[in-house]
Write an enzyme that holds these catalytic residues in place. Structure first.
Site, PDB file in Angstrom:
ATOM      1  N   ASP A 196      -2.663   6.274  -3.908  1.00 50.13           N
ATOM      2  CA  ASP A 196      -1.527   5.639  -3.282  1.00 50.13           C
ATOM      3  C   ASP A 196      -1.078   4.295  -4.320  1.00 50.13           C
ATOM      4  O   ASP A 196      -1.808   4.375  -5.504  1.00 50.13           O
ATOM      5  CB  ASP A 196      -1.772   5.028  -2.123  1.00 50.13           C
ATOM      6  CG  ASP A 196      -2.841   3.795  -1.964  1.00 50.13           C
ATOM      7  OD1 ASP A 196      -3.573   3.737  -3.018  1.00 50.13           O
ATOM      8  OD2 ASP A 196      -2.994   2.925  -0.797  1.00 50.13           O
ATOM      9  N   ASP A 222      -1.018   1.225  -4.696  1.00 51.14           N
ATOM     10  CA  ASP A 222      -1.922   0.277  -5.180  1.00 51.14           C
ATOM     11  C   ASP A 222      -3.478   0.657  -5.667  1.00 51.14           C
ATOM     12  O   ASP A 222      -4.295  -0.183  -5.756  1.00 51.14           O
ATOM     13  CB  ASP A 222      -1.651  -0.814  -4.286  1.00 51.14           C
ATOM     14  CG  ASP A 222      -2.752  -0.607  -3.170  1.00 51.14           C
ATOM     15  OD1 ASP A 222      -2.594   0.465  -2.389  1.00 51.14           O
ATOM     16  OD2 ASP A 222      -3.343  -1.779  -2.313  1.00 51.14           O
ATOM     17  N   SER A 243       0.751  -1.139   0.073  1.00 53.13           N
ATOM     18  CA  SER A 243       0.031   0.109  -0.109  1.00 53.13           C
ATOM     19  C   SER A 243       1.033   1.143  -0.151  1.00 53.13           C
ATOM     20  O   SER A 243       1.761   1.346  -0.972  1.00 53.13           O
ATOM     21  CB  SER A 243      -1.075   0.014   1.112  1.00 53.13           C
ATOM     22  OG  SER A 243      -1.999   0.996   1.053  1.00 53.13           O
ATOM     23  N   ASP A 291      -5.833   1.904  -3.852  1.00 53.44           N
ATOM     24  CA  ASP A 291      -7.114   1.720  -3.059  1.00 53.44           C
ATOM     25  C   ASP A 291      -7.527   2.785  -2.163  1.00 53.44           C
ATOM     26  O   ASP A 291      -8.501   2.792  -1.507  1.00 53.44           O
ATOM     27  CB  ASP A 291      -7.242   0.463  -2.332  1.00 53.44           C
ATOM     28  CG  ASP A 291      -5.941   0.328  -1.104  1.00 53.44           C
ATOM     29  OD1 ASP A 291      -5.189   1.316  -1.148  1.00 53.44           O
ATOM     30  OD2 ASP A 291      -5.811  -0.696  -0.457  1.00 53.44           O
TER      31      ASP A 291
END
Length: 568
Positions: free
Chosen positions: A298, A300, A143, A302
């Protein structure tokens, strides 16, 4: 003893050459060795996350193989091995390598893997599990953690992160792997020939983009909005650009310096849209082009951060609670129809602002524990029972889900809806900041804050435990001049009603969280992070004006800080 674990690795004859070199570099550094070997990298309810490097407490091919071995056992135990596992990965160091290692372990057990040919966002993996009717999913990502981290997130057949009951089964299988060095992985080329490693790309992309069209609430809005977007060296550029374009928003300016995937995240101190410094380049570009809205995701993809001009023309970064409130109000206020059994789902540390907005539209609200897996679990539960229809889910940490074709927070969906909401309010002569003020005037001035205290290593973990125990055992009667009305201990699922002297059960799973409910819709909460060496302090207050709320928030924080400093 950590020294025994270190010796086991040191003496392993087939140790990966790169890891062997890295291990040799710290052989004289006892503190580093201890931290690398004093425990096994924990596989928890959200998977595992840690620093990359040699050791049982690190992310490397062996700890990844151990997790993959546990996943293989889980899938076989569920009787779903033929359905396979979808695997995605982000732009971090070793991400693709860890993805392939996972597929190689699964393939050895005869379980096919559907691996993306290049990096993809976490929400697309969630979608892919459902689209491919896979038994499970994996995203290799850490993340928004620093560059030296990576992680392994596991998903169930519904495309959601594993909820507690499933996670316990999975964790048990992972923990049964006695020696991570001995986990066998099949040959990649042979798996490809046998159809047990299948590469996927455009077909899933196309299906996701088609589903993304359903996020739009209104198609009759002016499309002249000027947008600046940065993927912060991560995975979101293509999907966000295409999503906005297919909705008619063509004035989209990409922060090119941050558009290329980069495991070092070299232009930011942290690739986290919650951190205002991550918006510095976007703000400069926004001023240059006169943008109406700035957005950052961010690595990834999400989490979504949003910034918009304030009354002075300066860009203001909205909090996750504020963005969530605006998106919720836009959905409820502008949708052609809202089902009577519509439901807002948020977490226990998310602002009460959303609940008040939902109430004003006659929509029910539900709180879950922190972590989007719990929101995904509720979506599935009510989809099956028909009791409620999911309308929106969010958490204060910049995570939002609009449509349930994904079952994890989805920054791509949120970006598309945020631009549409900004276009709507622009057509009404208002910025999103002014729209937010309108909501505050109507519902009260909600203000929140978050403080994270980093405490690394074994000593840090011990200190975090000490802090949690102290607050649990303390007889705290007030904070910031507000009486404590209730103390909710989620480790025991007991709510103590302080003023009445009684207790009642909390209908949620157990979790290491303590929340203090104060009078007048104020509260604070303590929660150790499940993925980082941190303890987090959440705060929420409500008053009639911004000034009063700021003073109240400062007073509540001061009370908590005084006790914290006395402990550490």
């Amino acid at each position: 003893m950590w020294k025994d674990e270190y010796k086991r690795w040191k003496d392993f004859s087939d140790l990966d050459e790169n890891l062997s070199v890295e291990l040799e570099k710290i052989v004289e550094d006892e503190a580093s060795l201890e931290d690398a070997f004093y425990k096994n990298l924990e596989f928890g309810t959200g998977g595992m996350r840690g620093k990359i490097g040699p050791g049982t407490n690190r992310m490397n091919i062996y700890t990844v193989r151990k997790a993959a071995e546990g996943l293989a056992s889980y899938v076989n135990d569920q009787g779903m091995s033929k359905r396979g596992v979808a695997i995605a990965y982000d732009s971090r160091y070793m991400s693709k390598e860890f993805a392939v290692e996972t597929a190689k372990v699964l393939g050895r057990h005869g379980i096919p893997s559907y691996v993306f040919t290049s990096l993809r966002p976490t929400p697309e993996l969630s979608f892919a599990v459902r689209h491919l009717k896979a038994a499970a999913g994996v995203v290799v990502t850490a993340s928004h953690n620093p560059p030296e981290y990576n992680g392994f997130k596991a998903y169930n057949e519904d495309g959601g992160q594993l909820p507690p009951a499933q996670a316990e089964v999975m964790i048990d299988f992972v923990n049964k792997v006695e020696n991570e060095l001995n986990v066998e992985a099949a040959d990649q080329k042979q798996l490809e020939q046998d159809g047990l490693l299948r590469w996927v790309d455009e077909d899933v992309d196309t299906a996701y983009m088609e589903a993304l069209k359903t996020v739009s609430v209104r198609d009759d809005l002016p499309k002249d909005l000027s947008v600046v977007f940065t993927p912060l060296h991560g995975t979101a550029r293509h999907l966000v650009e295409q999503g906005l374009k297919q909705n008619g928003f063509n004035s989209v300016h990409i922060v090119e310096e941050q558009a290329t995937p980069d495991p070092e995240f070299s232009t930011v101190a942290s690739p986290n849209p919650e951190e205002h410094q991550a918006f510095e380049m976007a703000i400069d570009q926004g001023k240059a082009v006169g943008a109406d809205i700035l957005m950052a995701t961010d690595p990834d993809a999400d989490r979504l951060g949003v910034a918009v001009p304030d009354e002075n023309g300066e860009y203001k970064v909205l909090t996750g609670n504020q963005t969530g409130a605006l998106l919720l109000d836009y959905i409820l206020g502008q949708s052609a129809s809202i089902p009577e059994n519509g439901l807002l789902v948020k977490t226990i540390v998310t602002s009460e602002f959303g609940r008040v907005i939902a109430d004003s539209y006659g929509i029910s609200s539900l709180d879950t524990l922190t972590g989007f897996k719990f929101i995904g679990e509720k979506i599935r539960e009510y989809e099956q029972s028909g009791e409620y229809k999911f309308l929106f889910g969010y958490e204060e940490s910049y995570g939002y889900l609009v449509k349930d074709f994904a079952r994890d927070k989805d920054a791509v969906q949120a970006a598309v809806l945020a631009v549409e909401a900004a276009a709507y309010w622009k057509s009404q002569g208002k910025t999103l900041v002014e729209a937010l003020d309108t909501l505050y005037q109507k519902h009260g001035y909600f203000l929140e804050d978050l403080k994270s205290v980093t405490l690394e290593g074994k000593s840090g973990a011990d200190t975090i435990e000490k802090i949690m125990n102290d607050f649990r055992e303390a007889d705290i009667q007030e904070a910031g001049g507000k009486k404590v009305m209730a103390v909710e201990d989620y480790s025991t699922t007991v709510r103590q009603l302080v003023q009445e002297g009684t207790t009642e059960e909390i209908d949620l799973p157990t979790s290491n969280v303590v929340k203090f409910i104060l009078e007048d819709d104020c509260w604070f909460c303590l929660r150790p992070s499940g993925t980082e060496p941190k303890i987090k302090f959440y705060y929420g207050v409500k008053s009639t004006t911004r000034g009063e709320s700021e003073e109240l928030l400062a007073a509540v924080k001061a009370t908590v800080d005084e006790r914290l400093h006395a402990i550490i």
